[in-house]
Design an enzyme around this catalytic site. Structure first.
Site, PDB file in Angstrom:
ATOM      1  NE  ARG A   1      -6.654   6.307   2.914  1.00 20.65           N
ATOM      2  CZ  ARG A   1      -7.521   5.445   3.431  1.00 20.65           C
ATOM      3  NH1 ARG A   1      -8.762   5.812   3.635  1.00 20.65           N
ATOM      4  NH2 ARG A   1      -7.144   4.227   3.763  1.00 20.65           N
TER       5      ARG A   1
ATOM      6  NE  ARG B   1      -9.331   8.868  -2.814  1.00 19.85           N
ATOM      7  CZ  ARG B   1     -10.517   9.326  -2.466  1.00 19.85           C
ATOM      8  NH1 ARG B   1     -11.118  10.237  -3.193  1.00 19.85           N
ATOM      9  NH2 ARG B   1     -11.128   8.876  -1.405  1.00 19.85           N
TER      10      ARG B   1
ATOM     11  CG  ASP C   1      -9.063  -2.015  -3.943  1.00 20.00           C
ATOM     12  OD1 ASP C   1      -8.394  -1.474  -3.048  1.00 20.00           O
ATOM     13  OD2 ASP C   1      -9.919  -2.882  -3.717  1.00 20.00           O
TER      14      ASP C   1
ATOM     15  CE1 TYR D   1     -13.054  -6.278   1.766  1.00 17.60           C
ATOM     16  CE2 TYR D   1     -11.494  -7.940   1.038  1.00 17.60           C
ATOM     17  CZ  TYR D   1     -11.808  -6.843   1.824  1.00 17.60           C
ATOM     18  OH  TYR D   1     -10.876  -6.320   2.674  1.00 17.60           O
TER      19      TYR D   1
ATOM     20  NE  ARG E   1      -3.940  -0.406   0.362  1.00 15.13           N
ATOM     21  CZ  ARG E   1      -5.088  -0.607   1.004  1.00 15.13           C
ATOM     22  NH1 ARG E   1      -5.314  -1.781   1.555  1.00 15.13           N
ATOM     23  NH2 ARG E   1      -5.995   0.311   1.065  1.00 15.13           N
TER      24      ARG E   1
END
Ligand code: CP3
Length: 353
Positions: free
Chosen positions: A27, A36, A72, A149, A23
């Site tokens: 952010r 973003r 993703d 998921y 990752r």
């Protein structure tokens, strides 16, 4: 070309220990936040030029030895026919959750060249823009993690719906896993064809199983993906594209995981990497395994932790330094930069090869 990472994946001699961070685009980087602010997450994933830009941000900012495609694990799930949304603070929401035979029948196996062309375009843009500065890692969720998921409809605490499906309707689970496995296999082949130089399978949630259930319900599908890709590589003479298999909370399962047939096993921080290497043996290189929260320590303490991971991993066939899971959004960037420098300078000076 900086191929230190690829060499370590194959267990070849390297001048220092290569490092990248799961990752690594995201952010905690101001540069990422700036982009973003202008576009939502899915648009970012589906705009090749922007996806390429955020993929390269951590290469410039941190000096890591590999780039990982910005995307993703839920992107191919959308192409299978589920509605996928990323909600602020709540995380991903998939609807409707997959719980019935009729729903599994309706699921599509996407054709990556048509349905996921934006991912392949991003890879092509990246290979041009990276100019062999560092190798590019493609990725996918592993079958089980992807399926959780779809079954849960999002993130989960105890994965009750997934385990209920496995334990009450095993045929339904295997029908779903067959489709997910086919999707992932074709998706990774297409990424390799487009230029990915390594691929990683993220099995973030496989650690929720006992060894006996992991062996019955998780491992066969991972083995199928890996074997299929390896055979396809031989047939198509793509050269050796290493496969990394990462399992979160892997320590109870290493004897099973080492049957998967990948080139590199990713190890989380809950185990001393030296013990993991003893149990895995020398058919695999290892990747890991600093606790992501270590990056909130003062710098001298981070240095001690980095050194001990490097020392403890010295018996591995090859070691790729990484965190034991993704970097957290609150992480101070300067600590990540120091960590990368420490890995390079310490491993070079001490010839921990
Ligand atoms: O590593 C990289 O830099 C490449 C990009 C990448 C993302 N997700 C971007 C992302 C990768 C490799 C992933 C994998 C992924 N996605 C996993 C497996 C690895 C892991 O961390 O366990 C999982 C389980 C997901 C599913 C997912 N995506 C969740 C649970 C969330 C919400 C939680 C969170 O971290 O925000 C996402 C969203 C997501 N994926 C973001 C990013 C940068 C945040 C989106 C934003 O900008 O708001």
């Amino acid at each position: 070309m900086n191929d230190v990472f690829l060499k370590a994946c194959r267990g070849e001699k390297v001048p220092y220990t290569p490092v990248w961070i799961m990752r690594q685009a995201g952010r905690y980087l101001k540069q990422y936040q700036k982009i973003r602010k202008k576009v939502d997450f899915l648009t970012l994933c589906k705009t090749p030029e922007l996806a390429a830009e955020v993929t390269i941000q951590p290469i410039d900012a941190l000096g890591v030895d590999a780039a990982i495609l910005f995307s993703d694990i839920l992107i191919p799930v959308e192409a299978m026919g589920l509605k996928v949304r990323f909600l602020e603070k709540k995380g991903p929401v998939l609807s409707p959750p997959v719980r019935s035979e009729s729903h599994v029948k309706k699921l599509l196996i996407p054709k990556p060249e048509n349905d996921l062309h934006f991912v392949l375009d991003a890879i092509k843009v990246l290979r041009k823009e990276l100019h062999n500065r560092v190798p590019l890692i493609g990725f996918s969720g592993a079958p089980l993690t992807t399926a959780t998921y779809m079954i849960e409809g999002g993130s989960s605490k105890n994965f009750l719906q997934t385990k209920k499906m496995i334990f009450q309707t095993p045929d339904l689970f295997s029908a779903l896993m067959d489709k997910v496995t086919a999707t992932i296999t074709e998706y990774l082949k297409a990424q390799i064809k487009a230029g990915a130089q390594t691929v990683q399978l993220f099995d973030t949630w496989a650690g929720i199983f006992s060894p006996v259930d992991y062996r019955a319900y998780v491992l066969p599908y991972v083995k199928r993906v890996i074997k299929d890709i390896k055979n396809w590589q031989k047939l198509n003479k793509t050269g050796h594209i290493p496969i990394i298999y990462f399992v979160g909370a892997c320590c109870g399962l290493l004897e099973e995981i080492k049957m998967c047939g990948a080139d590199v096993l990713g190890v989380d921080w809950r185990i001393n990497i030296e013990d993991a290497i003893k149990r895995i043996g020398n058919r695999y290189s290892v990747q890991g395994n600093l606790d992501p929260c270590t990056l909130f320590m003062p710098k001298d303490k981070i240095k001690d932790r980095v050194k001990s991971v490097l020392k403890n991993a010295s018996s591995a066939r090859g070691h790729i330094f990484n965190l034991g899971h993704g970097v957290l959004p609150e992480t101070p960037v300067e600590n990540v930069v120091s960590m990368v420098e420490m890995v390079h300078s310490y491993s070079q000076a001490h010839r921990i090869l």
